[in-house]
Scaffold this active site. Structure first.
Site, short mmCIF file in Angstrom:
data_model
loop_
_atom_site.label_atom_id
_atom_site.label_comp_id
_atom_site.label_asym_id
_atom_site.label_seq_id
_atom_site.Cartn_x
_atom_site.Cartn_y
_atom_site.Cartn_z
N HIS A 65 38.95 54.67 45.00
CA HIS A 65 38.62 53.45 45.75
C HIS A 65 39.02 53.58 47.21
O HIS A 65 38.32 53.11 48.10
CB HIS A 65 39.30 52.24 45.11
N GLY A 71 37.12 55.71 54.01
CA GLY A 71 37.72 57.03 53.97
C GLY A 71 39.10 57.07 53.32
O GLY A 71 39.72 56.04 53.08
N PRO A 164 30.92 51.55 43.40
CA PRO A 164 29.89 51.45 42.37
C PRO A 164 30.25 50.41 41.29
O PRO A 164 31.41 50.25 40.95
CB PRO A 164 29.87 52.85 41.76
N THR A 195 37.90 59.92 31.37
CA THR A 195 38.51 60.50 30.19
C THR A 195 39.90 59.92 29.94
O THR A 195 40.49 60.13 28.88
CB THR A 195 38.61 62.04 30.32
N ASP A 246 37.99 56.32 27.01
CA ASP A 246 37.72 57.42 26.07
C ASP A 246 38.49 57.12 24.79
O ASP A 246 39.70 57.35 24.71
CB ASP A 246 38.20 58.75 26.68
N ASP A 254 40.58 65.60 29.64
CA ASP A 254 39.82 66.71 29.07
C ASP A 254 38.32 66.40 29.15
O ASP A 254 37.93 65.42 29.77
CB ASP A 254 40.25 66.95 27.60
C1 HEM Z 1 30.30 56.61 38.94
C2 HEM Z 1 30.61 55.40 39.26
C3 HEM Z 1 31.80 54.66 38.72
C4 HEM Z 1 31.78 53.41 38.20
C5 HEM Z 1 30.57 52.52 38.06
C6 HEM Z 1 33.12 53.11 37.78
C7 HEM Z 1 33.51 51.92 37.21
C8 HEM Z 1 34.70 51.70 36.62
C9 HEM Z 1 35.06 50.50 35.90
C10 HEM Z 1 34.16 49.28 35.73
C11 HEM Z 1 36.29 50.68 35.40
C12 HEM Z 1 37.07 49.70 34.57
C13 HEM Z 1 37.81 48.78 35.45
C14 HEM Z 1 38.52 47.74 34.66
O1 HEM Z 1 37.87 46.89 34.04
O2 HEM Z 1 39.75 47.77 34.64
C15 HEM Z 1 36.75 51.98 35.81
C16 HEM Z 1 37.98 52.51 35.50
C17 HEM Z 1 38.42 53.72 35.98
N1 HEM Z 1 37.77 54.54 36.87
FE1 HEM Z 1 35.84 54.40 37.39
N2 HEM Z 1 33.93 54.16 38.05
C18 HEM Z 1 33.17 55.15 38.63
C19 HEM Z 1 33.63 56.36 39.09
C20 HEM Z 1 34.93 56.76 39.07
C21 HEM Z 1 35.47 57.91 39.76
C22 HEM Z 1 34.65 58.82 40.67
C23 HEM Z 1 36.78 57.97 39.48
C24 HEM Z 1 37.83 58.94 39.95
C25 HEM Z 1 37.57 60.15 40.36
C26 HEM Z 1 37.08 56.88 38.57
C27 HEM Z 1 38.29 56.65 37.97
C28 HEM Z 1 38.56 55.62 37.10
C29 HEM Z 1 39.77 55.52 36.30
C30 HEM Z 1 40.88 56.55 36.22
C31 HEM Z 1 39.68 54.32 35.62
C32 HEM Z 1 40.75 53.71 34.69
C33 HEM Z 1 41.63 52.81 35.53
C34 HEM Z 1 42.84 52.27 34.80
O3 HEM Z 1 42.99 52.46 33.60
O4 HEM Z 1 43.68 51.63 35.47
N3 HEM Z 1 35.94 56.15 38.37
N4 HEM Z 1 35.77 52.58 36.57
#
Ligand code: HEM
Ligand SMILES: *[C@@H]1O[C@H](CO)[C@@H](O)[C@H](O)[C@H]1NC(C)=O
Ligand SMILES: *[C@@H]1O[C@H](CO)[C@@H](O)[C@H](O)[C@H]1NC(C)=O
Ligand SMILES: CC(=O)N[C@H]1CO[C@H](CO)[C@@H](O)[C@@H]1O
Length: 326
Positions: A65, A71, A164, A195, A246, A254
């Site tokens: 984020h 940036g 996104p 994952t 996951d 993984d």
């Molecule tokens: C491709 C587009 C992406 C979308 C639409 C997206 C969307 C989301 C959403 C909706 C959640 C759940 C948030 C919640 O309800 O708590 C989430 C969690 C997460 N995202 Fe993404 N994400 C994207 C890409 C990424 C990228 C590129 C990364 C890191 C390199 C990432 C890392 C994470 C992680 C680690 C979580 C878990 C957060 C937690 O447990 O506190 N995401 N993401």
């Protein structure tokens, strides 16, 4: 000066700004100022992770984020002074406090070493901590480029349209990542971050209730997984409830995420769309069958992610307190 020349000058300035690119990053950036920064951050992150697993996904997502909005400059960490900061955009709701806390603790550890005090940026500490949580949960380790400065600007408005949403179609996701120089391969590899960590039920409830007229459940979801989701996320669920992204190996970094997609077990619509689209499916299959290939692509992609919008000396500083500009 006429408004015409003014515009031309503005254009030239922008051209100069975009060609003389931001400060150059390097792996040994702190070799003279704080040579042990890597081990200091690593120890602080390891200790924090032992206290709570959320440290890992929260830190990883915080880095994503941060880099996508203005940036990689730790602007996401600036405290909200009047509810107009990046942190105040509703999309942050899921940014678990433990990600912020990880950086604050690592920063305190760095600053407690006399020579290192106020020498290492919060943005770099976040980048290092991200590498560390990935490695500590079973993912690849990699060298982190350093030399980012901390930004001075954080606005709620800048978040809108820059992050996104889970219901975005693949074309929109691809475009968004491309605007930061990230390819479809980078998008697929970085999505593998799902994952580990959690999602709130609200982020996918449309997939299991009233999907689209005529269909209650998203047909790209595995039917028995959909039933399980309806059970853990009933319609009037506590909005604070979050479940594993996951479900198979929720605490291990993984390639299980890709194996899940092959079975229709991608929790978010954006996850599953990587397998339903022809253009991305073959790479999902490759990453599912070859963890080394996934790790290789992930490291390339997260290194590129870490280069987004790096601030030059005139645009940034080394913050003394990660939540406040100096
Ligand atoms: C491709 C587009 C992406 C979308 C639409 C997206 C969307 C989301 C959403 C909706 C959640 C759940 C948030 C919640 O309800 O708590 C989430 C969690 C997460 N995202 Fe993404 N994400 C994207 C890409 C990424 C990228 C590129 C990364 C890191 C390199 C990432 C890392 C994470 C992680 C680690 C979580 C878990 C957060 C937690 O447990 O506190 N995401 N993401
Ligand atoms: C809120 O803070 C921001 C950043 O410090 C500033 O630009 C803005 O003018 C402030 N808004 C109000 C209403 O005080
Ligand atoms: C898996 O990917 C790695 C890295 O791209 C490659 O060197 C290796 O040959 C692949 N393994 C198999 C079994 O295809
Ligand atoms: C961690 C953090 O800053 N969370 C904030 C996210 O935004 C909501 C409002 O949308 C705030 O209530 C949270 O404090």
């Amino acid at each position: 000066m006429s408004s015409h020349t003014f515009l031309v000058n503005l254009f030239l300035l922008q051209l100069i700004a975009s060609t003389c690119h931001a400060a150059k990053l390097s792996i040994d950036y702190y070799k003279n100022t704080c040579p042990n920064v890597e081990s200091i951050v690593h120890n602080a992150v390891e200790m924090k992770l032992q206290q709570t697993f959320v440290t890992a996904p929260a830190t990883l997502r915080l880095f994503f984020h941060d880099c996508f909005v203005q940036g990689c400059d730790a602007s996401v960490m600036l405290a909200s002074r009047n509810s107009t900061s990046e942190k105040d955009n509703p999309i942050n709701l899921s940014l678990a406090g433990d990600g912020f806390d990880t950086v604050i603790k690592a920063k305190a550890a760095v600053d407690s070493v006399p020579g290192c005090q106020n020498k290492v940026s919060c943005a770099d500490i976040l980048a290092l901590a991200t590498r560390d949580v990935i490695a500590l949960t079973g993912g690849p380790s990699y060298e982190v480029e350093l030399g980012r400065l901390d930004g001075r600007i954080s606005t709620k408005a800048s978040v809108t349209n820059h992050l996104p949403h889970p219901e975005y179609k693949l074309a929109k996701l691809t475009k968004m990542f491309a605007s930061h120089g990230l390819t479809l391969t980078d998008l697929i590899a970085l999505s593998g971050a799902h994952t580990i960590g959690f999602s709130h039920c609200s982020q996918f409830s449309k997939r299991i209730y009233n999907f689209r007229s005529g269909k209650i459940i998203d047909p790209s979801l595995n039917p028995s997984y959909a039933k399980q989701l309806q059970q853990v996320c009933p319609k009037d669920v506590d909005p604070r409830l979050a479940i594993d992204l996951d479900p198979t190996t929720p605490r291990t970094f993984d390639n299980q995420y890709y194996k899940n997609l092959q079975k229709g077990i991608g929790l978010l619509s954006s996850d599953q769309s990587l397998f339903t689209h022809k253009s991305s499916k073959s790479l999902v299959n490759l990453f599912a069958s070859n963890n080394t290939a996934f790790e290789k692509s992930f490291v390339i992609a997260i290194t590129k992610l870490g280069r987004i919008g790096v601030k030059t000396a005139s645009q940034g500083e080394i913050r003394h307190n990660c939540a406040m500009i100096n």
